[in-house]
Design a protein around this motif. Structure first.
Motif, PDB file in Angstrom:
ATOM      1  N   THR A  40       0.819  -1.209   0.000  1.00 59.56           N
ATOM      2  CA  THR A  40       0.000   0.000   0.000  1.00 59.56           C
ATOM      3  C   THR A  40       0.859   1.268   0.000  1.00 59.56           C
ATOM      4  O   THR A  40       2.067   1.235   0.266  1.00 59.56           O
ATOM      5  N   SER A  41       0.168   2.387  -0.223  1.00 55.92           N
ATOM      6  CA  SER A  41       0.865   3.678  -0.109  1.00 55.92           C
ATOM      7  C   SER A  41       1.387   3.854   1.313  1.00 55.92           C
ATOM      8  O   SER A  41       2.410   4.505   1.525  1.00 55.92           O
ATOM      9  N   GLY A  42       0.727   3.247   2.288  1.00 58.23           N
ATOM     10  CA  GLY A  42       1.199   3.325   3.673  1.00 58.23           C
ATOM     11  C   GLY A  42       2.524   2.586   3.852  1.00 58.23           C
ATOM     12  O   GLY A  42       3.444   3.075   4.516  1.00 58.23           O
ATOM     13  N   ALA A  44       4.726   2.086   1.543  1.00 57.99           N
ATOM     14  CA  ALA A  44       5.764   2.860   0.850  1.00 57.99           C
ATOM     15  C   ALA A  44       6.163   4.085   1.671  1.00 57.99           C
ATOM     16  O   ALA A  44       7.331   4.471   1.693  1.00 57.99           O
ATOM     17  N   ARG A  45       5.190   4.687   2.337  1.00 63.17           N
ATOM     18  CA  ARG A  45       5.521   5.843   3.193  1.00 63.17           C
ATOM     19  C   ARG A  45       6.466   5.438   4.309  1.00 63.17           C
ATOM     20  O   ARG A  45       7.422   6.146   4.625  1.00 63.17           O
ATOM     21  N   ILE A  46       6.209   4.289   4.938  1.00 57.82           N
ATOM     22  CA  ILE A  46       7.083   3.868   6.041  1.00 57.82           C
ATOM     23  C   ILE A  46       8.477   3.542   5.497  1.00 57.82           C
ATOM     24  O   ILE A  46       9.484   3.990   6.030  1.00 57.82           O
ATOM     25  N   ASP A 205     -10.713  15.250 -15.610  1.00 53.67           N
ATOM     26  CA  ASP A 205      -9.250  15.221 -15.546  1.00 53.67           C
ATOM     27  C   ASP A 205      -8.785  16.328 -14.596  1.00 53.67           C
ATOM     28  O   ASP A 205      -9.038  17.505 -14.851  1.00 53.67           O
ATOM     29  N   TYR A 206      -8.096  15.942 -13.525  1.00 54.93           N
ATOM     30  CA  TYR A 206      -7.713  16.961 -12.528  1.00 54.93           C
ATOM     31  C   TYR A 206      -6.697  17.953 -13.072  1.00 54.93           C
ATOM     32  O   TYR A 206      -6.493  19.012 -12.495  1.00 54.93           O
ATOM     33  N   ARG A 207      -6.050  17.615 -14.204  1.00 55.44           N
ATOM     34  CA  ARG A 207      -5.068  18.560 -14.745  1.00 55.44           C
ATOM     35  C   ARG A 207      -5.731  19.642 -15.588  1.00 55.44           C
ATOM     36  O   ARG A 207      -5.172  20.722 -15.746  1.00 55.44           O
ATOM     37  N   GLY A 310       2.530   7.712  -6.603  1.00 55.35           N
ATOM     38  CA  GLY A 310       1.320   8.494  -6.319  1.00 55.35           C
ATOM     39  C   GLY A 310       0.290   8.409  -7.439  1.00 55.35           C
ATOM     40  O   GLY A 310      -0.694   9.137  -7.447  1.00 55.35           O
ATOM     41  N   HIS A 311       0.503   7.517  -8.401  1.00 54.79           N
ATOM     42  CA  HIS A 311      -0.424   7.396  -9.536  1.00 54.79           C
ATOM     43  C   HIS A 311      -0.756   5.941  -9.816  1.00 54.79           C
ATOM     44  O   HIS A 311      -1.027   5.574 -10.953  1.00 54.79           O
ATOM     45  N   LYS A 312      -0.702   5.081  -8.821  1.00 53.11           N
ATOM     46  CA  LYS A 312      -0.996   3.681  -9.139  1.00 53.11           C
ATOM     47  C   LYS A 312      -2.500   3.504  -9.327  1.00 53.11           C
ATOM     48  O   LYS A 312      -3.300   4.280  -8.823  1.00 53.11           O
ATOM     49  N   ARG A 313      -2.813   2.461 -10.080  1.00 49.32           N
ATOM     50  CA  ARG A 313      -4.219   2.094 -10.252  1.00 49.32           C
ATOM     51  C   ARG A 313      -4.575   1.090  -9.182  1.00 49.32           C
ATOM     52  O   ARG A 313      -3.959   0.015  -9.106  1.00 49.32           O
TER      53      ARG A 313
HETATM   54  N1  LIG Z   1      -5.689   9.057   6.639  1.00 43.25           N
HETATM   55  C1  LIG Z   1      -5.471   7.768   6.530  1.00 43.25           C
HETATM   56  O1  LIG Z   1      -5.655   6.996   7.460  1.00 43.25           O
HETATM   57  C2  LIG Z   1      -5.015   7.232   5.211  1.00 43.25           C
HETATM   58  C3  LIG Z   1      -5.305   5.889   4.877  1.00 43.25           C
HETATM   59  C4  LIG Z   1      -4.942   5.433   3.617  1.00 43.25           C
HETATM   60  C5  LIG Z   1      -4.263   6.261   2.746  1.00 43.25           C
HETATM   61  N2  LIG Z   1      -3.949   7.532   3.132  1.00 43.25           N
HETATM   62  C6  LIG Z   1      -3.243   8.427   2.200  1.00 43.25           C
HETATM   63  O2  LIG Z   1      -4.141   8.678   1.132  1.00 43.25           O
HETATM   64  C7  LIG Z   1      -3.415   8.918  -0.051  1.00 43.25           C
HETATM   65  C8  LIG Z   1      -3.997   8.069  -1.159  1.00 43.25           C
HETATM   66  O3  LIG Z   1      -3.720   6.706  -0.865  1.00 43.25           O
HETATM   67  P1  LIG Z   1      -3.923   5.616  -1.987  1.00 43.25           P
HETATM   68  O4  LIG Z   1      -3.390   4.364  -1.439  1.00 43.25           O
HETATM   69  O5  LIG Z   1      -5.295   5.653  -2.525  1.00 43.25           O
HETATM   70  O6  LIG Z   1      -2.890   6.183  -3.094  1.00 43.25           O
HETATM   71  P2  LIG Z   1      -2.740   5.741  -4.611  1.00 43.25           P
HETATM   72  O7  LIG Z   1      -3.338   4.386  -4.780  1.00 43.25           O
HETATM   73  O8  LIG Z   1      -1.327   5.991  -4.961  1.00 43.25           O
HETATM   74  O9  LIG Z   1      -3.666   6.775  -5.407  1.00 43.25           O
HETATM   75  C9  LIG Z   1      -3.354   8.117  -5.511  1.00 43.25           C
HETATM   76  C10 LIG Z   1      -4.449   8.791  -6.317  1.00 43.25           C
HETATM   77  O10 LIG Z   1      -4.210  10.211  -6.325  1.00 43.25           O
HETATM   78  C11 LIG Z   1      -4.438  10.679  -7.629  1.00 43.25           C
HETATM   79  N3  LIG Z   1      -3.682  11.913  -7.863  1.00 43.25           N
HETATM   80  C12 LIG Z   1      -2.333  12.048  -7.990  1.00 43.25           C
HETATM   81  N4  LIG Z   1      -2.048  13.355  -8.184  1.00 43.25           N
HETATM   82  C13 LIG Z   1      -3.224  14.037  -8.149  1.00 43.25           C
HETATM   83  C14 LIG Z   1      -3.587  15.416  -8.272  1.00 43.25           C
HETATM   84  N5  LIG Z   1      -2.666  16.378  -8.496  1.00 43.25           N
HETATM   85  N6  LIG Z   1      -4.893  15.757  -8.178  1.00 43.25           N
HETATM   86  C15 LIG Z   1      -5.830  14.810  -7.977  1.00 43.25           C
HETATM   87  N7  LIG Z   1      -5.552  13.483  -7.842  1.00 43.25           N
HETATM   88  C16 LIG Z   1      -4.261  13.118  -7.943  1.00 43.25           C
HETATM   89  C17 LIG Z   1      -3.998   9.571  -8.554  1.00 43.25           C
HETATM   90  O11 LIG Z   1      -4.663   9.725  -9.789  1.00 43.25           O
HETATM   91  P3  LIG Z   1      -3.975   9.303 -11.216  1.00 43.25           P
HETATM   92  O12 LIG Z   1      -3.301   7.992 -10.975  1.00 43.25           O
HETATM   93  O13 LIG Z   1      -5.146   9.204 -12.136  1.00 43.25           O
HETATM   94  O14 LIG Z   1      -3.002  10.391 -11.548  1.00 43.25           O
HETATM   95  C18 LIG Z   1      -4.493   8.342  -7.762  1.00 43.25           C
HETATM   96  O15 LIG Z   1      -5.839   8.088  -8.043  1.00 43.25           O
HETATM   97  C19 LIG Z   1      -1.949   8.616   0.266  1.00 43.25           C
HETATM   98  O16 LIG Z   1      -1.288   9.846   0.467  1.00 43.25           O
HETATM   99  C20 LIG Z   1      -2.016   7.828   1.562  1.00 43.25           C
HETATM  100  O17 LIG Z   1      -0.867   8.004   2.356  1.00 43.25           O
HETATM  101  C21 LIG Z   1      -4.310   8.029   4.337  1.00 43.25           C
END
Ligand SMILES: NC(=O)c1ccc[n+]([C@@H]2O[C@H](COP(=O)([O-])OP(=O)(O)OC[C@H]3O[C@@H](n4cnc5c(N)ncnc54)[C@H](OP(=O)(O)O)[C@@H]3O)[C@@H](O)[C@H]2O)c1
Length: 324
Positions: A40-42, A44-46, A205-207, A310-313
């Protein structure tokens, strides 16, 4: 057992595959042969000690100063019970299970992991295959907690999901749609069709295409929409999934803002009840983890690199060699 080991914080290449002694289940624990684990992104953060501004020192205090004290990362897993610690009656060897390990112990990126039998573990339903089960909880628990508990989403409300096709966003679109919301998703240009397939009524599209709003609920996954609160309707709620320390403290200390708007940034509840609710949502057809790339354990560094982007599916999964 073989395990992915992180001895020092750093880039994906700092992860190495080592042979470690097998863990033994303590009293009240089950030993699980991991078949697949989420990355997970978590995680990778650690590994990288990457955190939103102000949170870096907290990661090092919690997990270790120069590297994780517990060097095997990974929390979500699917596997089979192979041994029982003293006093365990709930499971038997051979049972198919899935769950998440304790947040500080981690340890799922390994062939074996010991977990509490009365903790965050459930029998794996037939409706989930092994990789799906390994990817089930991280995004789903976060999305359900923010949408249903923290933001108290109501049927008919307008929801904006910022980052709709990652692990959390893909779960949020599905759960919000099932809850009767009108869902707008922001995603990269190549992911707009996927966002609609997940259930978004509108995908932008967020861009290039601003989401004007107003919205009743906004979930900002990457924390990259600084003007999100301005797009809330009166009474609206902004779920800050990723926020720097100052923003998070501000949201916790003063959640109520002008016009009855509210900022939500609480810690996601990881309880047996929360896990069971997510399984119930899945069984009601509301949620299925979006599957991204799958990697053998030997290639786990590549999975970390994808998670760093930060762009995984959807969800990345590490598959272990069959042991049974
Ligand atoms: N608070 C908590 O407890 C908690 C729990 C889980 C995760 N998180 C955090 O939540 C975040 C997302 O986690 P995840 O696992 O879902 O990450 P992920 O799978 O890497 O997904 C990231 C998403 O962000 C989108 N994105 C990237 N740049 C963007 C931008 N400029 N504007 C809008 N969207 C953008 C990407 O879209 P594209 O791929 O289409 O570019 C992708 O859909 C991470 O930072 C993680 O650390 C927090």
């Amino acid at each position: 057992m073989k395990a992915a080991v992180c001895r020092r914080y750093g880039p994906p290449a700092t992860i190495t595959i080592e042979t470690l002694s097998d863990p033994q289940p303590g009293a009240g624990e089950v030993l699980i042969a991991v078949q697949a684990a989420g990355l997970t992104s978590g995680d990778a953060r650690i590994r990288g000690a990457h955190a939103p501004a102000g949170m870096g020192p907290m990661i090092r205090l919690a997990f270790g100063l120069s590297g994780p004290r517990r060097p095997v990362l990974g929390r979500e897993y699917a596997g089979r019970v192979v041994a029982l610690g003293a006093g365990v009656t709930r499971y038997s060897p051979g049972d198919a299970v899935f769950g998440i390990t304790d947040g500080m112990r981690m340890g799922a990126h390994a062939e074996l992991v010991a977990v509490r039998a009365d903790g965050l573990i459930l029998p794996r339903p037939d409706s989930l295959n092994v990789p799906e089960a390994a990817a089930f909880f991280f995004g789903g628990l976060t999305a359900a907690d923010f949408l249903l508990d923290q933001c108290a989403l109501q049927p008919g409300e307008r929801v904006l999901v910022v980052g709709g096709t990652g692990a959390v966003g893909s779960a949020a679109i599905q759960i919000a749609r099932h809850h009767g919301a009108h869902v707008t998703a922001l995603a990269g240009a190549g992911n707009l069709d996927l966002a609609r397939e997940l259930g978004a009524d509108v995908a932008l599209d967020y861009r290039t295409a601003p989401a004007k709003g107003p919205f009743d609920v906004i979930l900002d996954m990457p924390g990259l929409m600084p003007d999100a609160a301005a797009r809330l309707a009166p009474g609206g709620r902004l779920g800050l999934i990723t926020a720097d320390l100052a923003t998070m403290l501000g949201a916790m200390l003063r959640p109520r803002r002008a016009g009855g708007r509210r900022l939500c940034a609480n810690v996601v509840k990881e309880t047996p009840q929360a896990l069971a609710r997510l399984v119930a949502l899945h069984q009601a057809g509301a949620y299925r983890p979006l599957m991204g790339a799958q990697f053998p354990l030997a290639d786990i560094a590549q999975a970390h690199a994808q998670a760093d982007s930060g762009h995984k599916r959807g969800n990345l999964v590490i598959e272990m060699e069959p042991q049974l």
